[in-house]
Design an enzyme around this catalytic site. Sequence first.
Site, short mmCIF file in Angstrom:
data_model
loop_
_atom_site.label_atom_id
_atom_site.label_comp_id
_atom_site.label_asym_id
_atom_site.label_seq_id
_atom_site.Cartn_x
_atom_site.Cartn_y
_atom_site.Cartn_z
N GLU A 58 -13.20 54.46 43.77
CA GLU A 58 -14.06 55.21 43.54
C GLU A 58 -15.68 55.17 42.43
O GLU A 58 -16.47 54.74 42.69
CB GLU A 58 -13.41 56.29 43.23
CG GLU A 58 -12.50 56.76 44.03
CD GLU A 58 -10.70 56.50 43.83
OE1 GLU A 58 -9.43 56.82 44.06
OE2 GLU A 58 -11.12 55.14 43.16
N GLU A 294 12.22 32.67 49.92
CA GLU A 294 12.40 30.80 51.46
C GLU A 294 13.20 30.66 50.46
O GLU A 294 13.43 29.47 50.36
CB GLU A 294 10.90 30.67 50.84
CG GLU A 294 9.65 31.37 51.03
CD GLU A 294 8.50 30.32 51.48
OE1 GLU A 294 8.80 29.22 51.51
OE2 GLU A 294 7.44 30.60 51.39
N LEU A 299 22.04 33.04 48.67
CA LEU A 299 20.86 34.11 47.79
C LEU A 299 20.16 34.95 49.04
O LEU A 299 19.90 36.24 49.03
CB LEU A 299 19.84 33.32 47.56
CG LEU A 299 18.64 33.94 46.44
CD1 LEU A 299 19.70 35.06 45.76
CD2 LEU A 299 17.69 32.91 45.82
N ALA A 300 20.27 34.61 50.62
CA ALA A 300 19.14 35.83 51.21
C ALA A 300 20.13 36.32 51.69
O ALA A 300 19.83 37.55 51.96
CB ALA A 300 18.94 34.73 52.66
#
Length: 364
Positions: A58, A294, A299-300
């Site tokens: 703005e 990644e 861990l994923a």
Amino acid sequence: MSEKNVSHTKWMKRAIFLASLGKNTTSPNPRVGAVILDKNGKLISEGFHFKAGMPHAEAMAFNNLKKDAKGGTMYVNLEPCCHQGKTPPCVDKVISSGIKKVYISIEDPDKRVSGKGIKLLKEAGIQVHLGLCKKESLDLNKAFIHRNITKKAFGVLKWAMSIDGRIALKNGKSKWITNEESRSLVHSFRAEFDAIIIGGNTLRRDNPLLTTRGLKNPEPLRVVFTKSLDLPSKSNLWDCSKAKTLVIYDSSTANESYLSRIPKCVEVEKVSSDNPELISKILAKRGCNNVLWECGPRLATAAIKSNCIQEIITFIAPKILGGENSMNPLGDFEFGEMHEIIKLSESQLSLIGDDICVKSSLKN
């Protein structure tokens, strides 16, 4: 849809487009664009927020004004702020400009704003219209919204695999599964994130750079999570001239004598357990809106189980690695019935040479 509504939509979409120009640079702030029309409906200014600490959308639009905005209309994709931060409140500028109408796509989830900006505009006698192009605005700022609501970073999990679902041979070798075009795309893809997370095993096995190869400045924060702190004394991630690195370790299991291996330029934080949620919260507190995981399968899997993953991106190469002991992208979720499995949605497919890229949403 009336001609008038079509016009309103056109200008809001312009504001959203302007907001998208700052998509890789605004964190921890949202992506915001603003358009100002004069009292006759003609475009007289526009602006977008480029970087935290710089003028908001703005303010930029007012700075770029070509004529008086009195009696005019503003289109902005996010509720104008009403608090003093690194820059003054945008609501004050809107009110003092004499603008008559403000079209706002969505409310700001930040508790310092969250409807208060709209209230101040209405109290000043300005007509406020909320909800135009809501879906597009929610999508543009989904990471910022997620961080403000959950106090966790928006997580995207990425892996590359063969057509038979393997990310590496049983000896750990994986260079290269995908083609050069896909790997180049990953570098530019990383530029959309504030941090990139790997585990200690990935660091030891691959010794990655985890950079955009100069496509983003500064580079995303490189994050290593380790349970043991048994990290190599030499690593590409210890070169802080390329990018900043943060090591997060589990104090309940780590051998803190290994801290001496980590260079002074690398930041270190400890957490009380191996729950990935703690990593996500640390990064959110640091102002990371969206982070890229990644990491390896252990861990994923933990990150998915702890609701740290909101999207999954998979690169699939037309290659067969084979072998029962070859590495999979994920570990065991211990599902016993098909109704327990994780279902993804809103999948998008694209071809990258011979490779396939699949992007899907994970509803937590």
